[in-house]
Design an enzyme around this catalytic site. Structure first.
Site, PDB file in Angstrom:
ATOM      1  N   HIS A   1      -7.383  -4.521  10.296  1.00  0.00           N
ATOM      2  CA  HIS A   1      -7.175  -4.320   8.853  1.00  0.00           C
ATOM      3  C   HIS A   1      -5.885  -4.960   8.365  1.00  0.00           C
ATOM      4  O   HIS A   1      -4.944  -5.157   9.119  1.00  0.00           O
ATOM      5  CB  HIS A   1      -7.276  -2.837   8.467  1.00  0.00           C
TER       6      HIS A   1
ATOM      7  N   ASP B   1       0.818  -1.214   0.000  1.00  0.00           N
ATOM      8  CA  ASP B   1       0.000   0.000   0.000  1.00  0.00           C
ATOM      9  C   ASP B   1       0.855   1.267   0.000  1.00  0.00           C
ATOM     10  O   ASP B   1       2.076   1.207   0.175  1.00  0.00           O
ATOM     11  CB  ASP B   1      -0.960  -0.011   1.201  1.00  0.00           C
TER      12      ASP B   1
ATOM     13  N   GLU C   1      -9.702  -1.398   5.365  1.00  0.00           N
ATOM     14  CA  GLU C   1     -10.387  -1.111   6.619  1.00  0.00           C
ATOM     15  C   GLU C   1     -11.622  -2.007   6.775  1.00  0.00           C
ATOM     16  O   GLU C   1     -12.084  -2.615   5.806  1.00  0.00           O
ATOM     17  CB  GLU C   1     -10.804   0.368   6.644  1.00  0.00           C
TER      18      GLU C   1
ATOM     19  N   ASP D   1      -7.700  -2.438  14.347  1.00  0.00           N
ATOM     20  CA  ASP D   1      -9.092  -2.758  13.991  1.00  0.00           C
ATOM     21  C   ASP D   1      -9.184  -4.005  13.108  1.00  0.00           C
ATOM     22  O   ASP D   1     -10.231  -4.304  12.542  1.00  0.00           O
ATOM     23  CB  ASP D   1      -9.751  -1.564  13.291  1.00  0.00           C
TER      24      ASP D   1
HETATM   25  C1  GLP Z   1      -0.635   0.447   8.530  1.00  0.00           C
HETATM   26  C2  GLP Z   1      -0.130  -0.353   7.350  1.00  0.00           C
HETATM   27  C3  GLP Z   1      -0.329  -1.832   7.601  1.00  0.00           C
HETATM   28  C4  GLP Z   1       0.283  -2.211   8.931  1.00  0.00           C
HETATM   29  C5  GLP Z   1      -0.393  -1.432  10.038  1.00  0.00           C
HETATM   30  C6  GLP Z   1       0.148  -1.771  11.417  1.00  0.00           C
HETATM   31  O1  GLP Z   1      -2.008   0.511   8.542  1.00  0.00           O
HETATM   32  N1  GLP Z   1      -0.774   0.015   6.136  1.00  0.00           N
HETATM   33  O2  GLP Z   1       0.255  -2.582   6.561  1.00  0.00           O
HETATM   34  O3  GLP Z   1       0.125  -3.581   9.153  1.00  0.00           O
HETATM   35  O4  GLP Z   1      -0.181  -0.047   9.783  1.00  0.00           O
HETATM   36  O5  GLP Z   1       1.316  -1.036  11.659  1.00  0.00           O
HETATM   37  P1  GLP Z   1       2.294  -1.311  12.886  1.00  0.00           P
HETATM   38  O6  GLP Z   1       3.094  -2.481  12.487  1.00  0.00           O
HETATM   39  O7  GLP Z   1       3.124  -0.062  12.968  1.00  0.00           O
HETATM   40  O8  GLP Z   1       1.449  -1.543  14.070  1.00  0.00           O
END
Ligand code: GLP
Length: 260
Positions: free
Chosen positions: A138, A67, A143, A136
């Site tokens: 995702h 993404d 989402e 959440d």
């Molecule tokens: C963002 C990214 C996800 C990632 C999530 C959790 O939303 N797009 O790919 O898994 O953050 O991030 P973290 O690993 O910093 O908790």
């Protein structure tokens, strides 16, 4: 689903790095799907170390990222282009021409998303997709209520996700509202899905994804339908699982030929 529970994030990251490294050694042309966020940082550090110390060779791999934010200028510290360059790509020998990250500055976003899907297809599909999980539930930036069959497209972030990702933007108000993300259908087409989750704040989402009902309200629950989904967790992220002892026993008693 395979659930691997390790004492802490360092051990969990080492297991995840080993899974990726084994694939790169067995299949030098493997197509690797990368994720961003805090969670995979240690795994990337270990892969970089393996590249330097053990000669782990990425020269024939192709990479696709999950993404990207829409509209950030090049080099913005919050962009996933910057993140991947900083934490992985500039340290290993993957050719820049085979690195793919959605173009959040594309003039025609639907065309760019279609092209991304086509590029994945032309590369032969993704062999392993690294995933984190949002608080959440995702995946990527899919989402809650994302279609379980969705493909790469533009999405609008929830207030909670913008808050969770505010650190690199100097405050929540500066986090873009729009993103491009592989869809859940795109992720489900990957041959292996390797999800990492660490810390208490992920425990509820992990339990809902692994042991809850399959629902678009918890996008990661779609992995229950994936034939090769591996969750690598630390004790904290696993703390809401009701069958943790069973998962541990299974992992510790794998036959030798199944071990990583
Ligand atoms: C963002 C990214 C996800 C990632 C999530 C959790 O939303 N797009 O790919 O898994 O953050 O991030 P973290 O690993 O910093 O908790």
């Amino acid at each position: 689903m395979e659930i691997i529970i390790q004492p802490d994030s360092r051990h969990a990251s080492a297991v995840a790095a080993k899974i990726v490294a084994n694939l790169v050694r067995e299949k030098p042309h493997a197509v690797l799907g990368f994720a961003t966020g805090q969670t995979p940082l240690e795994m990337y550090r270990v892969l970089v170390e393996m590249h330097h110390k053990e000669g782990l060779d990425f020269s024939q791999n192709t990479a696709f990222n999950l993404d990207e934010y829409v509209g950030l200028p090049p080099g913005h510290p919050g962009s996933y282009h910057s993140y991947m360059r900083e934490h992985l790509f500039r340290h290993i020998n993957i050719p820049a021409s085979r690195v793919n990250i959605p173009d959040g500055r594309a003039a025609d976003i639907p065309a760019c998303c279609l092209d991304y899907e086509e590029r994945i297809h032309t590369a032969g599909g993704i062999d392993i997709q690294i995933l984190g999980i949002g608080t959440d539930g995702h995946l990527g930036f899919n989402e809650p209520t994302s279609s379980l069959a969705s493909r790469t497209r533009i999405k609008t972030l929830t207030a909670g996700t913008r808050r969770d990702n505010a650190a690199l933007f100097g405050g929540e108000d500066n986090v873009p509202h729009h993103v491009i993300t592989m869809g859940l259908g795109t992720i489900m087409d990957c041959r292996v899905c390797l999800l990492l989750a660490f810390g208490k704040k992920k425990a509820q989402a992990v339990a809902a994804a692994v042991e809850g009902p399959l629902t678009a309200m918890i996008p990661a629950s779609v992995l229950q339908m994936h034939p090769r989904a591996i969750f690598v967790l630390d004790e904290d992220a696993a703390s809401h699982l009701t069958r943790a002892d069973y998962y541990k026993w299974v992992y510790e008693n794998k036959p030798d030929w199944q071990k990583y």
